[in-house]
Enzyme design. Structure first.
Site, mmCIF file in Angstrom:
data_model
loop_
_atom_site.group_PDB
_atom_site.id
_atom_site.type_symbol
_atom_site.label_atom_id
_atom_site.label_comp_id
_atom_site.label_asym_id
_atom_site.label_seq_id
_atom_site.Cartn_x
_atom_site.Cartn_y
_atom_site.Cartn_z
ATOM 1 N N LYS A 191 0.846 -1.202 0.000
ATOM 2 C CA LYS A 191 0.000 0.000 0.000
ATOM 3 C C LYS A 191 0.880 1.250 0.000
ATOM 4 O O LYS A 191 1.459 1.622 1.010
ATOM 5 C CB LYS A 191 -0.932 0.060 1.220
ATOM 6 N N THR A 246 5.707 7.945 13.552
ATOM 7 C CA THR A 246 5.652 7.222 14.827
ATOM 8 C C THR A 246 4.191 7.085 15.291
ATOM 9 O O THR A 246 3.804 6.064 15.858
ATOM 10 C CB THR A 246 6.522 7.964 15.863
ATOM 11 N N ARG A 247 3.386 8.097 15.004
ATOM 12 C CA ARG A 247 1.965 8.032 15.411
ATOM 13 C C ARG A 247 1.290 6.810 14.755
ATOM 14 O O ARG A 247 0.640 6.011 15.428
ATOM 15 C CB ARG A 247 1.264 9.336 14.972
ATOM 16 N N GLU A 267 9.577 1.273 10.745
ATOM 17 C CA GLU A 267 10.624 2.288 10.511
ATOM 18 C C GLU A 267 9.892 3.613 10.634
ATOM 19 O O GLU A 267 9.097 3.958 9.769
ATOM 20 C CB GLU A 267 11.211 2.156 9.103
ATOM 21 N N CYS A 302 13.549 10.813 6.932
ATOM 22 C CA CYS A 302 13.409 10.350 8.320
ATOM 23 C C CYS A 302 14.695 10.561 9.101
ATOM 24 O O CYS A 302 14.671 10.912 10.277
ATOM 25 C CB CYS A 302 13.008 8.883 8.325
ATOM 26 N N GLU A 398 9.480 16.287 15.228
ATOM 27 C CA GLU A 398 9.914 16.054 13.850
ATOM 28 C C GLU A 398 9.133 16.999 12.943
ATOM 29 O O GLU A 398 7.910 16.886 12.841
ATOM 30 C CB GLU A 398 9.635 14.600 13.456
#
Ligand code: NAD
Length: 499
Positions: A191, A246-247, A267, A302, A398
């Site tokens: 996806k 991260t969420r 990741e 990232c 971030e």
């Protein structure tokens, strides 16, 4: 490599019609109910394609196709040398479609065509080729048991892998997952991000042309809370391999726990520290690498070196060098081969980045360089906050844009404490001539990759991934095969000859 001219790419872009249907069981097809979404070029805002909007029904069909072929064994039980040959053909096809794929990636994401041509697309075919070449060289083990037994330790493909990827390096990151997952014999449902679906859709057709059996690779474009969630909560997906925020990563762990306990490899985000000591071997070189480390790909990386930690005694000199280097990273038309910084993924994201800057200024932080005024609504130029207080949110959040925050330190201990003062742990760099210090810092930095006197060197042979909330597991290298295989032990009792 030929970079051509702006006119060349504009002409190609005006003539090109991209694939927009999803791909299940060897067929391009419409999404259930003919659902679509519009994908815009972030530079011009022109609609690039009306892309099939995959939902739960499409995911169910893709997973069923992936499962069926896996159990039948057309791919999962094919000899490694057979899988190798198909994947080598796929790598060759990606290479043959270099310009087409680079154009698609640039139109979809706003990244410079120069970088799509030089980095993204070659990186994608190299990943597929590397795992193709590796897979018939990976041996099992015989355990050192007692004489009466033989214990074999082998690795088997797991089954159906869901690969969910972000928009910053769409094809490259997809191939970092597809390489090991397919080489190991799994079936995959990929996806891509709703913000960058086009190269993944093209890849599906090339994989079929390379001879990948139907159902082994399925591509479902769509939104995170629709197609993405249908995959992460699916009872028949064995592995979720994810790159993104991260969420979302935390949500995937929850979904796995609430569904079938699928293996989840993550990741996620980063806020990596780039640490420059006064004994740095070459300040000019460090400044150039620092600029590239945060401004490359519009800062949408990232592992961007988004926190610069610089020793107090050289701070002023270094920031001046950095401002000079930053001038090269001014945003311009992504289709111009001379451009090294394009536009952000969309205007909403650019607004978010500008808001970070504006709120940072409102809290009293001072700007050494302000990039809020870009040539396009989605463009933000190089931005530097000097003298940041480590308590400030800019030091921790971030931003995912070309925004560097700078803090100073007095000694090694303070540098280390500042660097590790983060929820993230993806990368860190140390610039020093002192070998002992380089090793000391490397041992104590809580980061998956530590770079000494460079920023973000990388190769397929070397694992990539994070500590702490930057994720688990590693992409690239032979270690990535561990994520897509189960360890099987087979105990054989040996009858004694003398019994
Ligand atoms: P994102 O988490 O919003 O989306 C990533 C992917 O997850 C997309 O395909 C999205 O559709 C999907 N998704 C979103 N919600 C979902 C859900 N509930 N269930 C299943 N799938 C869902 O991230 P993004 O904005 O696309 O990418 C930027 C982030 O990716 C940054 O945080 C960046 O640091 C991170 N990133 C990490 C690495 C790494 O290797 N560590 C590499 C590149 C990017």
């Amino acid at each position: 490599m030929e970079f051509h001219s702006l006119e060349y790419w504009r002409r190609l872009a005006s003539e090109y019609r991209s694939e927009s249907r999803l791909f299940i069981d060897g067929d391009y097809q419409a999404a259930a109910g003919e659902a679509v979404f519009s994908k815009e070029d972030p530079t011009t805002r022109a609609v690039l394609a009306r892309v099939a909007r995959g939902g739960k029904a499409d995911v169910d069909r893709a997973v069923a196709a992936a499962r069926e072929v896996f159990e039948r064994g057309d791919w999962s039980r094919a000899a490694p040398s057979v899988r190798k040959a198909v994947l080598l053909r796929l790598a060759d096809l990606l290479e043959q479609h270099h310009e087409e794929l680079a154009l698609l990636e640039t139109l979809d994401t706003g990244k410079p065509i120069r970088h799509s041509l030089r980095d993204d697309i070659p990186g994608a075919w190299r990943a597929i080729r590397w795992y193709a070449e590796a897979i018939d060289k990976v041996y099992g083990e015989v355990a050192p048991t007692g004489e009466g037994d033989l214990a074999l330790i082998t690795r088997e493909p797991i089954g159906v892998v869901a690969a969910v990827v972000p928009w910053n390096f769409p094809l490259l990151l997809a191939c970092w997952k597809l390489g090991p997952a397919l080489a190991a014999g799994n079936s995959v449902v990929l996806k891509p991000s709703e913000k960058s679906p086009l190269t993944a859709l093209r890849l599906a057709g090339l994989a079929q042309q390379a001879g990948l059996p139907d159902g082994v690779l399925n591509v479902i474009p769509g939104f995170g809370d629709e197609a993405g969630q249908a995959l992460s909560r699916h009872m028949d997906v064995d592995v979720m391999t994810f790159t993104g925020s991260t969420r979302t990563a935390k949500q995937l762990l929850k979904d796995a726990g609430e569904s079938n306990m699928k293996r989840v490899w993550l990741e996620a985000g980063g806020k990596s520290a780039n640490i420059v000591f006064a004994d740095c071997p070459d300040l000019r070189k460090a400044a150039a690498a620092t600029a590239a480390g945060i401004f490359y790909n519009q800062g949408e990386v990232c592992i961007a070196g988004s926190r610069l930690l610089v020793e107090q005694s050289i701070a002023d000199t270094f920031i001046e060098l950095l401002k000079e280097e930053a001038q090269q990273w001014q945003p311009a038309d992504p289709l111009d081969p001379a451009t090294v910084q394009g536009v952000l993924i969309d205007t909403d994201h650019a607004e978010k980045v500008r808001k970070f800057i504006t709120e940072g200024v409102a809290r009293g932080n001072s700007l050494a360089l302000d990039g809020r005024d870009g040539p396009y609504p989605a463009a933000v130029g190089p931005t530097i906050f000097a003298g940041i207080d480590p308590q400030d949110p800019l030091f921790h959040e971030e931003i995912f844009g070309p925004v560097l925050v700078v803090a100073c330190f007095k000694d090694e201990a303070e540098a280390l404490a500042l660097a590790n003062n983060s929820d993230y742990g993806l990368g860190a760099a140390v610039w020093t001539q002192n070998l002992s210090r380089a090793h000391r810092m490397s041992r104590r930095l809580k980061a998956g990759s530590v770079f000494v006197n460079n920023y973000n060197d990388g190769d397929m042979t070397v694992p990539f991934g994070g500590y702490k909330q930057s994720g688990n597991g590693r992409d690239k290298s032979l270690h990535a095969l561990e994520k897509f295989t189960e360890l099987k032990t087979t105990w054989i009792t040996l009858e004694s000859y003398h019994d």
